[in-house]
Design a protein around this motif. Structure first.
Motif, PDB file in Angstrom:
ATOM      1  N   ASN A 170       0.804  -1.223   0.000  1.00 32.48           N
ATOM      2  CA  ASN A 170       0.000   0.000   0.000  1.00 32.48           C
ATOM      3  C   ASN A 170       0.840   1.277   0.000  1.00 32.48           C
ATOM      4  N   LYS A 171       1.866   1.328   0.828  1.00 31.12           N
ATOM      5  CA  LYS A 171       2.695   2.528   0.909  1.00 31.12           C
ATOM      6  C   LYS A 171       3.439   2.766  -0.407  1.00 31.12           C
ATOM      7  N   GLU A 172       3.903   1.676  -1.026  1.00 32.52           N
ATOM      8  CA  GLU A 172       4.610   1.804  -2.299  1.00 32.52           C
ATOM      9  C   GLU A 172       3.672   2.276  -3.405  1.00 32.52           C
ATOM     10  N   ILE A 173       2.439   1.763  -3.389  1.00 32.89           N
ATOM     11  CA  ILE A 173       1.440   2.203  -4.365  1.00 32.89           C
ATOM     12  C   ILE A 173       1.131   3.683  -4.163  1.00 32.89           C
ATOM     13  N   ALA A 174       0.986   4.087  -2.893  1.00 32.74           N
ATOM     14  CA  ALA A 174       0.692   5.484  -2.580  1.00 32.74           C
ATOM     15  C   ALA A 174       1.792   6.410  -3.092  1.00 32.74           C
ATOM     16  N   THR A 175       3.032   5.999  -2.890  1.00 38.38           N
ATOM     17  CA  THR A 175       4.160   6.802  -3.355  1.00 38.38           C
ATOM     18  C   THR A 175       4.193   6.874  -4.876  1.00 38.38           C
ATOM     19  N   HIS A 176       3.968   5.748  -5.512  1.00 38.41           N
ATOM     20  CA  HIS A 176       4.025   5.679  -6.970  1.00 38.41           C
ATOM     21  C   HIS A 176       2.953   6.550  -7.613  1.00 38.41           C
ATOM     22  N   LEU A 177       1.746   6.548  -7.022  1.00 34.17           N
ATOM     23  CA  LEU A 177       0.621   7.285  -7.605  1.00 34.17           C
ATOM     24  C   LEU A 177       0.430   8.668  -6.988  1.00 34.17           C
ATOM     25  N   ASN A 178       1.296   8.998  -6.025  1.00 34.77           N
ATOM     26  CA  ASN A 178       1.236  10.305  -5.368  1.00 34.77           C
ATOM     27  C   ASN A 178      -0.115  10.534  -4.690  1.00 34.77           C
ATOM     28  N   ILE A 179      -0.580   9.504  -3.992  1.00 39.22           N
ATOM     29  CA  ILE A 179      -1.811   9.604  -3.203  1.00 39.22           C
ATOM     30  C   ILE A 179      -1.519   9.078  -1.804  1.00 39.22           C
ATOM     31  N   SER A 180      -2.461   9.237  -0.887  1.00 31.96           N
ATOM     32  CA  SER A 180      -2.230   8.780   0.476  1.00 31.96           C
ATOM     33  C   SER A 180      -2.475   7.282   0.609  1.00 31.96           C
ATOM     34  N   ALA A 181      -1.883   6.692   1.632  1.00 29.55           N
ATOM     35  CA  ALA A 181      -2.094   5.266   1.892  1.00 29.55           C
ATOM     36  C   ALA A 181      -3.567   4.994   2.205  1.00 29.55           C
ATOM     37  N   HIS A 182      -4.216   5.955   2.839  1.00 29.41           N
ATOM     38  CA  HIS A 182      -5.643   5.808   3.139  1.00 29.41           C
ATOM     39  C   HIS A 182      -6.458   5.729   1.846  1.00 29.41           C
ATOM     40  N   THR A 183      -6.087   6.556   0.858  1.00 30.24           N
ATOM     41  CA  THR A 183      -6.784   6.529  -0.434  1.00 30.24           C
ATOM     42  C   THR A 183      -6.549   5.198  -1.134  1.00 30.24           C
ATOM     43  N   VAL A 184      -5.332   4.676  -1.056  1.00 30.69           N
ATOM     44  CA  VAL A 184      -5.045   3.365  -1.645  1.00 30.69           C
ATOM     45  C   VAL A 184      -5.935   2.298  -1.018  1.00 30.69           C
ATOM     46  N   LYS A 185      -6.064   2.344   0.305  1.00 33.09           N
ATOM     47  CA  LYS A 185      -6.893   1.370   1.007  1.00 33.09           C
ATOM     48  C   LYS A 185      -8.347   1.456   0.552  1.00 33.09           C
ATOM     49  N   ALA A 186      -8.824   2.685   0.354  1.00 33.12           N
ATOM     50  CA  ALA A 186     -10.205   2.879  -0.109  1.00 33.12           C
ATOM     51  C   ALA A 186     -10.379   2.329  -1.525  1.00 33.12           C
ATOM     52  N   HIS A 187      -9.385   2.577  -2.368  1.00 30.92           N
ATOM     53  CA  HIS A 187      -9.436   2.048  -3.735  1.00 30.92           C
ATOM     54  C   HIS A 187      -9.456   0.522  -3.721  1.00 30.92           C
ATOM     55  N   LEU A 188      -8.627  -0.075  -2.877  1.00 30.61           N
ATOM     56  CA  LEU A 188      -8.566  -1.536  -2.815  1.00 30.61           C
ATOM     57  C   LEU A 188      -9.897  -2.125  -2.344  1.00 30.61           C
ATOM     58  N   SER A 189     -10.536  -1.461  -1.400  1.00 27.82           N
ATOM     59  CA  SER A 189     -11.848  -1.932  -0.941  1.00 27.82           C
ATOM     60  C   SER A 189     -12.846  -1.924  -2.092  1.00 27.82           C
ATOM     61  N   SER A 190     -12.802  -0.861  -2.897  1.00 30.75           N
ATOM     62  CA  SER A 190     -13.680  -0.762  -4.062  1.00 30.75           C
ATOM     63  C   SER A 190     -13.346  -1.841  -5.094  1.00 30.75           C
ATOM     64  N   ILE A 191     -12.054  -2.061  -5.305  1.00 26.29           N
ATOM     65  CA  ILE A 191     -11.612  -3.079  -6.267  1.00 26.29           C
ATOM     66  C   ILE A 191     -12.056  -4.466  -5.831  1.00 26.29           C
ATOM     67  N   PHE A 192     -11.882  -4.779  -4.557  1.00 23.68           N
ATOM     68  CA  PHE A 192     -12.290  -6.092  -4.047  1.00 23.68           C
ATOM     69  C   PHE A 192     -13.787  -6.307  -4.264  1.00 23.68           C
ATOM     70  N   ARG A 193     -14.564  -5.254  -4.029  1.00 26.13           N
ATOM     71  CA  ARG A 193     -16.017  -5.371  -4.195  1.00 26.13           C
ATOM     72  C   ARG A 193     -16.374  -5.598  -5.669  1.00 26.13           C
TER      73      ARG A 193
END
Length: 231
Positions: free
Chosen positions: A183-206
């Motif tokens: 998550n932290k690496e994704i956040a850094t790569h996409l220039n977003i917060s780790a919290h936003t990555v977590k929210a995206h992953l929840s949406s993706i899983f659904r």
């Protein structure tokens, strides 16, 4: 698998601006034609600039002269541009670009290098109106293949969730997950917060009906296998 399960984006949307990406190739007459039609037009030589531009309401044209696009090869410039805006290709060599692959990859059209000026103008008009620019034969072949695949597919296939429900950002996150990024690496790569990555992953899983990263990667692999069957 139904037609909405592919990466093909068919939402009708009129575009107001044309961004032409021509890294090492000749730009050609496309920018002039777009300007003559009253569209805002910008030419860039580095696709990395797309991250700095306002791409809302924009259509990106990529000069693919001398480049190959097929089942095994996707130019980096095309793959990168698709993250930011709808894309079409121009100055394409028909022998080097597989239009079936382009279509199913979400590319909105392919204008070959041998098109006359009036044909390019006609194609540009169609594309800026939000329509796809492919021959009826190409569209018919793809539709026939999809219908055939649908008859053969099991109802519980993991490729059943609609890929069009995924945003460009979510598709990119799936790619990064597949590369082993946390998550932290994704956040850094996409220039977003780790919290936003977590929210995206929840949406993706659904959307993919996955319970964790392992199931998500299995879904992605099975979906790619389905795409390979179609093309």
């Amino acid at each position: 698998m139904d037609i909405s399960d592919t990466q093909l984006e068919v939402i009708m949307e009129e575009f107001k601006k044309l961004i032409v990406v021509a890294e090492s190739a000749t730009v050609g007459q496309l920018p002039f034609l777009a300007q003559s039609m009253g569209f805002m037009t910008e030419v860039i030589r580095d696709d990395q600039q797309l991250a700095l531009l306002d791409t809302a309401g924009a259509l990106v044209a990529i000069s693919i002269q001398g480049m190959r696009l097929d089942k095994y090869t996707m130019p980096i410039v095309v793959k990168h541009a698709l993250q930011f805006a709808p894309v079409f290709l121009y100055r394409a060599d028909e022998q080097m670009v597989d239009q079936q692959v382009a279509l199913i990859s979400g590319i909105r059209g392919v204008i070959s290098a041998d098109k006359q000026l009036d044909q390019v103008l006609h194609a540009l008009k169609i594309l800026m109106q939000g329509e796809l620019y492919y021959g009826r034969e190409q569209l018919s072949i793809l539709l026939d293949k999809m219908l055939k695949f649908k008859r053969q597919a099991n109802d519980d296939s993991a490729s059943a969730p609609c890929l069009l429900q995924l945003t460009r950002q979510e598709k990119r996150i799936i790619e990064l997950v597949g590369e082993g990024a946390r998550n932290k690496e994704i956040a850094t790569h996409l220039n977003i917060s780790a919290h936003t990555v977590k929210a995206h992953l929840s949406s993706i899983f659904r959307k993919t009906q996955s319970r964790n990263r392992v199931e998500l990667l299995r879904w992605a692999q099975q979906f790619q296998a389905a795409v390979d069957t179609v093309i």
